[in-house]
Design an enzyme around this catalytic site. Structure first.
Site, PDB file in Angstrom:
ATOM      1  N   SER A 193       0.813  -1.211   0.000  1.00  6.58           N
ATOM      2  CA  SER A 193       0.000   0.000   0.000  1.00  6.58           C
ATOM      3  C   SER A 193       0.856   1.276   0.000  1.00  6.58           C
ATOM      4  O   SER A 193       1.533   1.543  -0.973  1.00  6.58           O
ATOM      5  CB  SER A 193      -0.955  -0.069   1.199  1.00  6.58           C
ATOM      6  N   HIS A 397      -7.472  -5.609   0.535  1.00  2.00           N
ATOM      7  CA  HIS A 397      -6.292  -4.787   0.822  1.00  2.00           C
ATOM      8  C   HIS A 397      -5.445  -5.271   2.001  1.00  2.00           C
ATOM      9  O   HIS A 397      -4.218  -5.330   1.907  1.00  2.00           O
ATOM     10  CB  HIS A 397      -6.756  -3.357   1.076  1.00  2.00           C
TER      11      HIS A 397
END
Ligand code: NAG
Length: 425
Positions: A193, A397
Site C-alpha cells: 500500500s 487490501h
C-alpha cells in the site's frame, strides 16, 4: 461541508487531548467490552504488548535494530532479521537482501505479527533472505528527530510531511544505509500500500535509485486513487485541504487514532448489521479492505496492539488530494507555497516513466484502495511493470499482510519471482 469539517476537527481535538492513553489499555478494554469471542490465550495477549524486537526474539529469531538519520533530521528505526532460526542454513551461499516497507498507519510489525510460518518476514528469512524492515518517519518506531519534538504543543513542525517525504527522503536513506552496511549494491523491495506509493515517489523523483533495485513487488499498489472505494478516504477527500489547514492552525499534526476517533468514526460509518463491531471501530478496518474469510479473528488483539502505529494528518490529506484531483502529484501546499517550492501553481505530477526497475504489481479484484482500474492506469504508465492478480476474488487490501491464505496465494509466488530474476536468491 462545514459541519463535516467541524466533525473531523472535533475528532482531531479529542484525539489530541486523549493521545496519552496507551494503546494496550484501549485494546484490553475493547476486547473485554465486546461480545465477540474474547477467549484469547495469554500468549497472544503478550504478543499484543511486545514490540517488534521483543516479539521476534520471543520466537527465537535473530533481530537487529538499526538507526538511520535522514538529511532532514528524522531518526528512523530499522529492524533486521539477518537469517532464519538456523544460521548455517544458507541455501545458495549468499543471502540476498529484501527490504520490506509497511503501509499507512502501520510499522515493521506488519511483517511479523502473524508469527513464524505465516508472517512474510519469517518465511523470507527461512527461504534464505536477509530481511530488512523499514519504518517511516512519524510511526511508533520512528517518532524521533535531531531537533524537532513530535509532542510539541501548538507546533506541528515535526509532522509537516506526507508520503512524498517518505519516498523522497526516508526510503533512499534507509536503502543507502542497508547497502552500505551489508556491502551489497542492490536489493529486492517489497512494499504494501503506502509502501508502494513511497517507492513510486522515490523512483520518479530520484531515478538513480532504480539501479539499486533487483525487483520490486508492489502489494496492493497505490498511486492513482480515482476509483478508490474506501469509506473513510472518500469521506475525508473533499475536505482534505481544510482538515489539514485547520488541524495545523490548532497545532495538531499527528493522526493517531484512539478511543475517541474510533468511536466517532465507528458511529459515522459503521452500521449495526456489521458483525464485527470491535473490528469495525478500528480505524484500520474503517479505511477498508479486509474480508471475513481471510481474517483470523484469533489474531485481532495482536493486530490491534500494534496498529494503528501513527502517521501525520498530511499523509491522509495527500491521499485525499489524489482522490480529489484523480492524479498522482506532489503535495499541494496551495498556490503561494507551490510557486515557492515547485515553481508552478499546481504541484507537478510524479513522472512514472522514470520508474524503470522491474516492478511486479500484485493486485486483487476486490481491493477498494487499489482498485483494478487505478492499477491498470499505473501499469500502463510505468516504465517496466508486470501485473499479477492474486488468484482469489474476495482477497482484499489488508489480506496482503494478514490474510490466512497470503502465504499460498502470494508469498510463495513472490519468492519464486525473486529467485527467477536473481541468480543469487
Ligand atoms: C489463527 O491464529 C491462531 C493463533 O496464531 C492459529 O493457531 C490458527 O491456526 C490460525 N487459524 C488459521 C485458519 O490460520
Amino acid at each position: 461541508m462545514l459541519r463535516l469539517t467541524f466533525t473531523v476537527l472535533y475528532a482531531l481535538c479529542a484525539l489530541a487531548a486523549a493521545r496519552q492513553s496507551p494503546q494496550a489499555e484501549y485494546i484490553e478494554e475493547l476486547v473485554q467490552t465486546s461480545n465477540f469471542d474474547t477467549r484469547f490465550s495469554d500468549d497472544l495477549h503478550e504478543d499484543a504488548r511486545l514490540d517488534v524486537p521483543e516479539l521476534v526474539r520471543k520466537y527465537n529469531y535473530p533481530l537487529e535494530v538499526h538507526s538511520v538519520t535522514t538529511s532532514d533530521g528524522y531518526i528512523l528505526e530499522m529492524h533486521r532479521i539477518p537469517h532464519g532460526r538456523d544460521a548455517s542454513n544458507t541455501p545458495n551461499g549468499k543471502r540476498p537482501i529484501v527490504f520490506l516497507m509497511h503501509g499507512l498507519l502501520s510499522s515493521s510489525a506488519d511483517w511479523i505479527l502473524m508469527g513464524p510460518g505465516n508472517a512474510f518476514a519469517y518465511i523470507l528469512a527461512e527461504a534464505g533472505f536477509d530481511v530488512w524492515m523499514g519504518n517511516a518517519r512519524g510511526n511508533y518506531y520512528s517518532r524521533k528527530h535531531l531537533s524537532l519534538n513530535p509532542d510539541a504543543l501548538l507546533n506541528t513542525a515535526f509532522w509537516e510531511f506526507s508520503w512524498d517525504e517518505i519516498g523522497n527522503i526516508d526510503l533512499p536513506s534507509m536503502i543507502d544505509y542497508v547497502l552500505e552496511y551489508t556491502g551489497n549494491d542492490k536489493l529486492h523491495y517489497i512494499g504494501h500500500s503506502q509502501g508502494t506509493t513511497a517507492f513510486f515517489v522515490m523512483c520518479s523523483l530520484r531515478p538513480e535509485y532504480n539501479e539499486k533495485i533487483i525487483s520490486m513487488h508492489a502489494f496492493a499498489p497505490v498511486a492513482y486513487m480515482a476509483h478508490n472505494r474506501s469509506p473513510l478516504f472518500n469521506y475525508l477527500a473533499p475536505n482534505a485541504k481544510d482538515i489539514e489547514t485547520i488541524a495545523s492552525l490548532i497545532g495538531i499534526g499527528e493522526f493517531l487514532p484512539n478511543n475517541n476517533i474510533m468511536t466517532w468514526a465507528g458511529e459515522a460509518i459503521c452500521s449495526d448489521e456489521v458483525i464485527y463491531q470491535p473490528i469495525c471501530s478500528s480505524i484500520m478496518f474503517l479505511i477498508g479492505g479486509w474480508n471475513v474469510e481471510q481474517f483470523n479473528k484469533t489474531m485481532l488483539p495482536v493486530i490491534l496492539g500494534h496498529t494503528p502505529a501513527g502517521a501525520s494528518v498530511r499523509q491522509f490529506a495527500h491521499y485525499g488530494q489524489s482522490i480529489d484531483d484523480k492524479g498522482f502529484r506532489r503535495y499541494d501546499h496551495g498556490v503561494l507555497k507551490n510557486l515557492r517550492v515547485y515553481r508552478s501553481i499546481k504541484p507537478p505530477n510524479y513522472d512514472l516513466s522514470n520508474i524503470v526497475a522491474p516492478v511486479f504489481l500484485h493486485y486483487s479484484d476486490k481491493d477498494p484502495l487499489a482498485h483494478v482500474n487505478d492499477v491498470d492506469r499505473l501499469f500502463v504508465e510505468l516504465g517496466a511493470g508486470i501485473k499479477i492478480r492474486v488468484p482469489m476474488t474476495s482477497f482484499s487490501h489488508l489480506d496482503f499482510i494478514w490474510g490466512i491464505d497470503a502465504k499460498t496465494l502470494l508469498y510463495e509466488r513472490v519468492i519464486n519471482l525473486m529467485r527467477a530474476v536473481d541468480p543469487q536468491a
